[in-house]
Structures are given as structure tokens and as C-alpha cells.
Design an enzyme around this catalytic site. Structure first.
Site, PDB file in Angstrom:
ATOM      1  N   LYS A 115       3.212 -10.984  -6.097  1.00  0.00           N
ATOM      2  CA  LYS A 115       3.159 -10.545  -4.775  1.00  0.00           C
ATOM      3  C   LYS A 115       4.232 -11.194  -3.816  1.00  0.00           C
ATOM      4  O   LYS A 115       4.819 -12.358  -4.273  1.00  0.00           O
ATOM      5  CB  LYS A 115       1.800 -11.247  -4.484  1.00  0.00           C
ATOM      6  CG  LYS A 115       0.354 -10.633  -5.094  1.00  0.00           C
ATOM      7  CD  LYS A 115      -0.048  -9.264  -4.676  1.00  0.00           C
ATOM      8  CE  LYS A 115      -1.084  -8.798  -5.487  1.00  0.00           C
ATOM      9  NZ  LYS A 115      -0.714  -8.572  -6.574  1.00  0.00           N
TER      10      LYS A 115
ATOM     11  N   SER B 144       0.432  -2.675  -7.086  1.00  0.00           N
ATOM     12  CA  SER B 144       0.340  -3.271  -5.935  1.00  0.00           C
ATOM     13  C   SER B 144       1.626  -3.514  -5.087  1.00  0.00           C
ATOM     14  O   SER B 144       1.494  -4.049  -4.000  1.00  0.00           O
ATOM     15  CB  SER B 144      -0.469  -4.814  -6.057  1.00  0.00           C
ATOM     16  OG  SER B 144       0.494  -5.784  -6.700  1.00  0.00           O
TER      17      SER B 144
END
Lengths: 201, 201
Positions: free
Chosen positions: B156, B119
Site C-alpha cells: 500500500k 488494490s
DNA sequence: CAATATACTGTATATAATTACAGTAATAAT
DNA sequence: ATTATTACTGTAATTATATACAGTATATTG
């Protein structure tokens, strides 16, 4: 520096282990006891031989006065900009050195090279990253290699390597493959990239 | 562990310096000489006090038998998979530890976390990479953070952080932003990513 | 083939080093 | 107010340690 005999190497290892276990060197008696010598003088004479070969220094009069000569260089140089002409590992190119930590990165890193430019971003190698370079690990097709073309040092993926054609591929769609004829241009594959380190994010 | 007095700290520093200079600890006489004591017993009694406070261990009968108790933890834990429920730094999550090398990575790395998934590839963070996480460094907008949503740990970019809305952005076009309401879901920003390490390329 | 290096035993001694004992004095803790 | 801690001096004994000297035996090198 001369080679140690098997026995001398055993004694040097014993000293290193003692250092790890206790934080200080063994006495002659310690060595003799561990290796089963019946005389501390056996250890003494081995130490003198090892000193003569340059692996240790003995401080006279001091108990446990054994200083290891760190022959195995446990510092990895970090190469910033490579000056034109000379070898990559020339003293002037060394930005700093960092201690080798066996647990962490593969042992065959010969130096770190600071990445310039964005030609390898698609394999996660960014500007200012440090790549760990192994000189000895085989320069196989598909490896990310440190190549020197004439006087310029570059990091690319090695795609083709034959006598008259070498293709180096940037991992960035904005750049074109580099094709070199080693019979015309001077080309040296300096090493393969085996690790990466990003100091600031 | 009790605090050392100024004098005791001086002696502990002296021992550490001696270790650096010679590779083995000083004798009582060495300490006395360096600090100007007229009796080796002054050093002896300081050592006993320092041992009592837990900073060193004295091996009786051994010359230079001083072992430093490495209180400053110089090993950085590497976290593999995080077990659900417990804290990230729980012993069961520690894959290994690696020595802290001051020269190399920023000092405020509290642990390394092994990256799972793709990701964050667009900022050069790949699966199996180790990211250096600082617990204390401010969790600012734009930072790459280690977040825990309910029981899941994720890496993230922190985009928005308000009382009722937190947005975490994957750096990969194939993934959608994650929006969390911290008043509904349990959300903890565990730390910020301050370094990266790729062990095999 | 002699010289040197390796690999020890065995004994002995000077010195290096720990460490116990007896004090003094100032400061901090209970 | 007394006890413990800190911070030393001074002396001395015991043990730890380095190291010299005298050997023995085998292997390696010039």
C-alpha cells in the site's frame, strides 16, 4: 557462420556445461573422457573444426584455452527515443543493453522500448516504463503492439486488422482510437508487448 | 568468513579480471607474472590462504582449477505467497531466484514480491506483477511500502506514520484506507517498492 | 570421380602447470 | 616471548595438457 554438425554441437554444449559446472573450460582429455573417445586428439580435431566455424577461439599453448564466442547475443537492447526514418533497432536508438536472464522474463524479448506518454495507463503501462517487445510473437487482435505509422512509433492495443483498416486503441479514456488505412499510410506492426519493467517507483 | 588481506584481495581481483577477460582462471605463473613475483609458489601460497578463508576452492591436479565461491549473492529471491508467521524471506516463501543484473534494476532490491489483488491498479501495479522491494530504503510518507499487519502482508501507499496512527492507502477507489494503531496491532514496514516487473502481458 | 569434411584410434613429445620442499624476513596474534 | 600469519625467493619434480604425426573409414560436396 556455418552450422555445426550434431557431434560438434554436442562438444560445444559439453564445453558450456563444463563452464557452468566448474567455471573454466575442459581439457581435450576431459572432452574425450566424457564422450568416450579413446584419444584426446579426437577432441582436439573437433575443437579445431568448431573454431574454424567461428564458435570458439583456441588460445595456443594455454591449458583449457578455449574462449566461447558469444554468438547468441545475451544482451537485450533498450530503445529510448526512436529516430525518425531508420529501423527501431538502429545503433543510435540503443540507450543501453541489459543481460538476458532466462529465469526471469520470457525468452522471446527482442528489445525493451521506453514508453513515452500516458496513452496506456489503464492497462498499467506508464510513462518511462520499459516494455519487452517480441518481434516474432504473432500480432493478434487484442495484443498490445508496437506499431509504426509512417515515421512515428507508438504502443497501442491492436483492435482491428484488415487489408484496408487497422484500429489501434489507446488504453486511456482521454484518447481516441487511431484508425489507419495501410494502403494509404505506411504501417508496420513491429512487435507485441510481452513484458514490462519499471525501474523507479 | 575471514577478511582477506590487501594482497590477497588483489589476487582475488586478478582472478576475477582474468575470468572476465579470458573466461577461465589464471595459472600460478600468470598471477606471478602479473604481480611481479619471481616464483609461482608465491601465487600458490596466496591461493591456499584465500582458499582457507573460504573465497575460492582449489581443485587439486587440475590446471587453472580455481573455483570462485560467489559470496556476494547475486540472486534475488522471488516471494510468492507469504506463509503466516515466519519472515518474508523464509526459504519456504521463495518461489524462485533471478540473477541480479546491475545494469537493469536499482541495486538495492532485496527481493521481489508477487502482487496479489487489485488494490494498487491506479498506480499501475497489477495482480501477478512482481514488485522489487528494498528493505533498507527509508520508509517515507508517500512511498509504496510492503507492510505486515499482524500476519498479513500487504502492499500500500504509506500516508501517515505516527506513534499511534499509521494509514495505508490502497490505490483503487473501490477500497478504503487502512488505519492501524501500532500500539494495538503488530505492524512492520518490511520495505519500500522500488521497481516493478510484469512477466506476461 | 576426386577432393574435402567428418569422425575417429593410437602414439608420442614438448611444454604448461601444479605443487612439494627449503629458505628468508617482517608483522600480527596469543 | 613464542607461535602463527603474511609475503615472498628459488629449485625441482611430477603430472597435466596441448598438439603434432600417422593412420582408418565414411559421408558430402564440387
Amino acid at each position: 557462420m556455418k552450422n555445426l554438425t550434431k557431434r560438434q554441437q554436442e562438444i560445444l554444449n559439453l564445453i558450456k556445461n563444463h563452464m557452468l559446472d566448474f567455471g573454466f573450460p575442459p581439457t581435450r582429455a576431459d572432452i574425450a573422457k566424457t564422450l568416450g573417445f579413446k584419444s584426446p586428439n579426437a577432441a582436439e580435431q573437433h575443437l579445431r573444426a568448431i573454431e574454424k566455424k567461428g564458435f570458439i577461439k583456441i588460445l595456443s599453448g594455454a591449458s583449457r584455452g578455449i574462449i566461447l564466442n558469444n554468438s547468441d547475443n545475451d544482451e537485450i537492447p533498450v530503445i529510448g527515443l526512436v529516430a525518425a526514418g531508420g529501423p527501431i533497432l538502429a545503433q543510435e536508438n540503443i540507450e543501453k543493453t541489459i543481460p538476458r536472464s532466462n529465469n526471469l522474463l520470457s525468452n522471446d524479448i527482442d528489445y525493451f522500448l521506453r514508453v513515452k506518454g500516458d496513452s496506456m495507463v489503464e492497462v498499467g503501462i506508464y510513462e518511462e516504463d520499459l516494455i519487452g517487445v517480441s518481434k516474432t510473437r504473432g500480432h493478434k487482435i487484442g495484443n498490445i503492439v508496437v506499431a509504426r505509422i509512417n515515421d512515428e512509433v507508438t504502443v497501442k492495443t491492436l483492435m482491428v486488422m484488415s487489408e484496408e483498416k487497422v484500429i489501434l486503441r489507446p488504453e486511456n479514456q482521454n484518447y481516441e482510437d487511431i484508425e489507419v488505412n495501410p494502403q494509404i499510410d505506411e504501417l508496420v506492426i513491429e512487435g507485441s508487448c510481452v513484458a514490462l519493467l519499471r525501474e523507479s517507483i
